[in-house]
Design a protein around this motif. Structure first.
Motif, short mmCIF file in Angstrom:
data_model
loop_
_atom_site.label_atom_id
_atom_site.label_comp_id
_atom_site.label_asym_id
_atom_site.label_seq_id
_atom_site.Cartn_x
_atom_site.Cartn_y
_atom_site.Cartn_z
N ILE A 109 0.78 -1.21 -0.07
CA ILE A 109 -0.12 -0.03 -0.08
C ILE A 109 0.76 1.12 -0.16
CG2 ILE A 109 -1.97 -1.36 1.17
CD1 ILE A 109 -0.96 0.63 3.86
N TRP A 110 2.09 1.26 -0.02
CA TRP A 110 2.84 2.59 0.37
C TRP A 110 2.54 3.72 -0.64
CZ3 TRP A 110 6.71 4.60 -2.56
CH2 TRP A 110 7.20 3.75 -3.66
N ASP A 111 2.52 3.01 -1.86
CA ASP A 111 2.54 4.05 -3.04
C ASP A 111 1.12 4.24 -3.30
OD1 ASP A 111 2.25 1.52 -4.15
OD2 ASP A 111 3.38 1.88 -5.89
N LYS A 112 0.08 3.70 -2.86
CA LYS A 112 -1.31 3.60 -3.18
C LYS A 112 -2.21 4.87 -2.38
CE LYS A 112 -1.40 -0.48 -5.17
NZ LYS A 112 -0.20 -0.77 -4.93
N ILE A 113 -1.45 5.59 -1.87
CA ILE A 113 -2.15 6.64 -0.86
C ILE A 113 -1.71 8.01 -1.39
CG2 ILE A 113 -2.23 7.49 1.47
CD1 ILE A 113 -2.17 4.67 2.46
N LYS A 114 -2.47 9.05 -1.71
CA LYS A 114 -2.09 10.25 -2.02
C LYS A 114 -0.94 11.07 -1.24
CE LYS A 114 -6.70 11.16 -4.15
NZ LYS A 114 -7.77 11.99 -4.13
N PHE A 115 -1.10 10.52 0.12
CA PHE A 115 0.14 11.31 0.99
C PHE A 115 1.34 11.20 0.55
CE2 PHE A 115 -3.58 10.95 4.08
CZ PHE A 115 -3.52 12.19 4.77
N TYR A 116 2.48 11.94 0.95
CA TYR A 116 3.78 11.88 0.70
C TYR A 116 4.42 11.15 1.75
CZ TYR A 116 8.79 13.42 0.11
OH TYR A 116 9.99 13.57 -0.15
N LEU A 117 5.03 9.99 1.42
CA LEU A 117 5.75 9.13 2.39
C LEU A 117 7.05 9.53 2.87
CD1 LEU A 117 5.75 6.57 4.07
CD2 LEU A 117 6.64 5.54 2.04
N GLN A 118 6.90 10.28 4.09
CA GLN A 118 7.99 10.96 4.54
C GLN A 118 9.23 9.68 5.10
OE1 GLN A 118 9.08 13.91 4.51
NE2 GLN A 118 9.99 14.48 6.38
N GLN A 119 8.48 8.81 5.89
CA GLN A 119 9.57 8.14 6.38
C GLN A 119 8.76 6.75 6.97
OE1 GLN A 119 11.94 10.00 9.64
NE2 GLN A 119 13.62 8.64 9.34
N GLU A 120 9.47 5.56 6.97
CA GLU A 120 9.10 4.32 7.55
C GLU A 120 9.73 4.09 9.03
OE1 GLU A 120 8.44 -0.26 5.96
OE2 GLU A 120 10.71 0.48 6.77
N ILE A 121 8.71 3.93 9.86
CA ILE A 121 9.54 3.89 11.18
C ILE A 121 9.08 2.45 11.72
CG2 ILE A 121 9.06 4.32 13.89
CD1 ILE A 121 7.76 7.14 12.80
#
Length: 285
Positions: A109-121
Motif C-alpha cells: 500500500i505504500w504508494d497507493k495513498i495520496k499522501f507523501y511518504l516521509q519515512q518508515e518507522i
C-alpha cells in the motif's frame, strides 16, 4: 461553533462524547465520505487498520479488495486533512498464497495513498509470537505520511530520548549532544500490550490488537500540536482517543463493532476522571 460541534452537525449524534472528542459507531468509509463533502478537516490521523488475517473483529477479503479498501479509506482521509497534517499508519504482515508467509502490508500500500511518504518507522517490541521454523516476529511498521513535504508538523524536542550514553561529551568545548536528549531514530523500542495471567499489561482491555499508549503518545507528541484534532477510523479499544486526551488534543473516532463501544466509553470516562483529578491536584500547589 467548536470543531466538535461542527462535526456533530454533519455526522449527527455520536455514540460517545466528552469535552475532548467524539466516537461514532459507523463504518469509517461512510463517515469519511460525509466529512469529505462537508469541507471540515482534521489535523492528523493515527490508526491501525485490520490486517486481513482473520482476527475476531474482521472478515478476510480477497487481497485486491483489501488493498482497494485501504486505498479508498486513506485517500478520503487525505481529503479531510489540513495542509500541514499527517497520517501515522501502523500495519503488520499477512500471508499471500504461493507468494509469502509474512508479507509486510507496507509493500502493498505504500504508494497507493495520496499522501507523501516521509519515512518508515520500525516499531520493535520484546514480546510476540514464538517460532521454531522461522524467526520470531518482533516488529511492525508505521508509515509516516505528510500532506505537504514543505509544510508539516514535527516536534523533535518533544520526543527526544534522554538515555544518552555520553551526555557530557564535548567538541571544541561545546556539548555535542542536545541537552534534551538524542533523536529517537526511526527504530522505536516500545513494549506491546501483553495479555496473560502473569504478564498482562496494566492498560490491557478486551481488544485483541491493542495499541500501547507509549507508542501513541510518541506519535502524538512528535507529529501533532496542542489542541489538534486527531482522527482514528478504527478506534478499537480507544487508545488513540485516551492518549490524545492525556496530551491535550481532541479526537474523532469511528468503530464499526458495537461490542467495543462499552470498552471505549469506560476507558475514556476513566481517563477523563484522571485528567480532572490531576487538575485538582495542581490547583493545590
Amino acid at each position: 461553533m467548536s470543531r466538535l460541534e461542527d462535526i456533530k452537525k454533519v455526522l449527527g449524534s455520536p455514540s460517545y462524547e466528552n469535552e475532548f472528542g467524539l466516537i461514532y459507531n459507523m463504518d469509517c468509509l461512510e463517515g469519511l465520505s460525509i466529512l469529505s463533502e462537508s469541507g471540515l478537516n482534521i489535523d492528523a490521523t493515527i490508526t491501525s487498520p485490520p490486517y486481513n488475517i482473520g482476527k475476531e473483529y474482521e472478515k478476510i477479503m480477497p487481497l485486491n479488495e483489501y488493498v482497494n479498501w485501504l486505498e479508498e479509506v486513506f485517500n478520503l482521509v487525505f481529503n479531510i486533512t489540513k495542509e500541514d497534517g499527517a497520517l501515522l499508519l501502523n500495519v503488520g504482515y499477512l500471508g499471500i498464497p504461493n507468494i509469502g508467509k509474512a508479507v509486510p502490508i507496507t509493500y502493498l500500500i505504500w504508494d497507493k495513498i495520496k499522501f507523501y511518504l516521509q519515512q518508515e518507522i520500525i516499531w520493535n517490541y520484546g514480546a510476540g509470537v514464538a517460532a521454531k521454523k522461522f524467526l520470531s516476529p518482533r516488529n511492525e511498521k508505521i508509515l509516516w505520511y505528510i500532506k505537504n513535504p514543505e509544510v508539516y508538523t514535527f516536534n523533535l524536542d518533544n520526543i527526544r530520548d534522554p538515555d544518552v550514553k555520553y551526555p557530557n561529551q564535548k567538541k571544541n568545548g561545546v556539548l555535542r549532544c542536545n541537552t534534551l536528549g538524542k533523536n529517537p531514530s526511526d527504530v522505536w523500542q516500545i513494549a506491546k500490550v501483553t495479555s496473560g495471567a502473569n504478564r498482562s499489561s496494566q492498560e490491557r482491555t478486551n481488544h485483541p490488537a491493542q495499541f500501547p499508549e507509549d507508542l501513541i503518545s510518541r506519535m502524538i507528541k512528535g507529529f501533532t500540536n496542542q489542541h489538534d484534532l486527531i482522527l482514528d477510523p478504527y478506534m478499537g479499544s480507544g487508545t488513540t482517543a485516551s492518549t490524545a486526551m492525556k496530551n491535550n488534543r481532541l479526537f474523532l473516532g469511528f468503530e464499526i463493532d458495537s461490542n467495543y463501544l462499552e470498552t471505549i466509553s469506560n476507558r475514556l470516562n476513566k481517563t477523563l476522571v484522571e485528567i480532572q483529578d490531576k487538575k485538582k491536584l495542581l490547583t493545590l500547589f
